[in-house]
Design an enzyme around this catalytic site. Structure first.
Site, PDB file in Angstrom:
ATOM      1  N   LYS A  52       3.757   8.847   6.379  1.00 31.27           N
ATOM      2  CA  LYS A  52       3.560   8.481   5.273  1.00 31.27           C
ATOM      3  C   LYS A  52       3.697   8.846   3.757  1.00 31.27           C
ATOM      4  CE  LYS A  52       1.016   3.919   6.373  1.00 31.27           C
ATOM      5  NZ  LYS A  52      -0.355   3.361   7.137  1.00 31.27           N
ATOM      6  N   GLN A  96      -6.236   4.499   5.825  1.00 32.64           N
ATOM      7  CA  GLN A  96      -5.940   4.008   6.734  1.00 32.64           C
ATOM      8  C   GLN A  96      -7.293   4.232   7.767  1.00 32.64           C
ATOM      9  OE1 GLN A  96      -3.055   4.733   7.785  1.00 32.64           O
ATOM     10  NE2 GLN A  96      -3.106   3.814  10.015  1.00 32.64           N
ATOM     11  N   ASP A 119      -1.920  -2.324  -0.228  1.00 32.08           N
ATOM     12  CA  ASP A 119      -1.996  -2.840   1.845  1.00 32.08           C
ATOM     13  C   ASP A 119      -1.298  -4.206   1.994  1.00 32.08           C
ATOM     14  OD1 ASP A 119      -1.469  -1.506   3.947  1.00 32.08           O
ATOM     15  OD2 ASP A 119      -3.177  -0.208   3.396  1.00 32.08           O
TER      16      ASP A 119
HETATM   17  N1  GUN Z   1      -4.363   0.732  10.734  1.00 32.29           N
HETATM   18  C1  GUN Z   1      -2.802   0.283  11.337  1.00 32.29           C
HETATM   19  N2  GUN Z   1      -2.120  -0.556  11.173  1.00 32.29           N
HETATM   20  C2  GUN Z   1      -2.338  -0.249   9.496  1.00 32.29           C
HETATM   21  C3  GUN Z   1      -1.704   0.160   8.162  1.00 32.29           C
HETATM   22  O1  GUN Z   1      -1.330  -0.884   7.796  1.00 32.29           O
HETATM   23  N3  GUN Z   1      -1.988   0.468   6.943  1.00 32.29           N
HETATM   24  C4  GUN Z   1      -3.652   0.877   6.790  1.00 32.29           C
HETATM   25  N4  GUN Z   1      -3.915   1.170   5.795  1.00 32.29           N
HETATM   26  N5  GUN Z   1      -4.253   1.281   8.395  1.00 32.29           N
HETATM   27  C5  GUN Z   1      -3.327   0.893   9.046  1.00 32.29           C
END
Ligand code: GUN
Length: 285
Positions: A52, A96, A119
């Protein structure tokens, strides 16, 4: 059988975001900013956050990663979020997941300012999605919808079977499909006779994290398959939840793993963060 190429579409979207960042910068003098909170040392989470961050750099975003130890307190994470909520250089906040067991994840997600919730995990945005209103939508299911659109696959009236009912993938996926007038079934760990349901699917979307969960006798001819699983096989390669070699023979379309849904998730994070920055810039103007 045609592959749904998420890698290619993700690149196209990233180029579009890059040029819109330049435009925003020339108009306002600032670029979109993303803050990421990463707790602990889970290798998969660290790898996702790294991808990311790289994507943010590529399109010209400002990004900052707050790395926190596994034994961090609830208060310490909450204080960081409060700071990011009021920091004018930060347009998007991403926590995350998963967080360690001592942390109340729901409380953390609820603390994120909904206008910075790139998100789409805050109940405010979840509510807007389920009522069909504009808001921030979780990146993975949003990426799936973009991929379907790119290949002119209209879900309206189609039997869409979603396997997996997580808050991150399955539930928002089902909401988006329903908003697009699909007939939607959600299967999960307690579903009796999964095959009975998957055989009904015109479009089968699977995101549970089980290698080879979907086998060729579980799908009908001509099915469209969206494989949202990412698993590490014994030989170290990345594979999805679908037995690709055997199932793909029966598909009209299928996403590869890697190179299908994964890159779309990153592209949607960028486009959600750009959207947050554009809204913030309009508010300031
Ligand atoms: N953990 C697994 N997939 C994701 C996601 O799409 N966003 C976040 N923040 N954590 C995750």
């Amino acid at each position: 059988m045609q592959l749904l190429d998420g890698k290619k579409l993700s690149q196209i979207i990233q180029e579009r975001v890059y040029s819109q960042v330049k435009e925003l910068k020339s108009k306002t003098g600032s670029v979109p900013g993303l803050a990421v909170i990463l707790v602990g040392h889970d290798p998969a989470s660290a790898a996702y956050v790294n991808m990311k961050k790289k994507a943010c750099d590529k399109v010209g975003f400002y990004s900052v990663t707050h790395e926190m130890p596994e034994d961090i307190s609830q208060d310490a994470i909450e204080n960081t979020i409060k700071m990011m909520n009021t920091n004018p250089n930060i347009d998007g906040i991403l926590i995350q997941l998963p967080l360690p067991p001592q942390i109340e994840t729901t409380k953390i997600l609820e603390l994120v300012e909904p206008s910075k919730d790139v998100d789409g995990f805050h109940p405010f945005n979840v509510g807007r999605l389920t009522t069909g209103l504009d808001g921030f939508v979780p990146c993975t299911p949003l990426g799936v919808m973009e991929l379907l659109k790119e290949y002119n696959i209209d879900v309206k009236g189609k039997n869409c079977v979603v396997v997996g009912a997580s808050n991150i993938v399955g539930k928002p996926m089902a909401a988006l499909l329903l908003n697009a007038n699909a007939t939607v079934e959600i299967c999960h760990i307690f579903t009796d006779d999964l095959k009975k349901h998957t055989l009904n699917a015109d479009i089968l979307l699977v995101g549970v994290g089980v290698i080879n969960l979907i086998k060729e006798d579980m799908v009908k001819d001509g099915v469209i398959i969206i494989d949202i699983g990412i698993n590490r096989a014994e030989n170290g390669t990345l594979v999805g939840d679908v037995d690709f070699d055997n199932v793909s023979k029966k598909c009209s379309y299928i996403t590869p793993v890697p190179g299908g849904v994964g890159p779309m998730t990153i592209a949607m994070l960028l486009s959600n963060t750009l959207k947050a920055a554009q809204i913030n810039a309009d508010k300031r103007a």
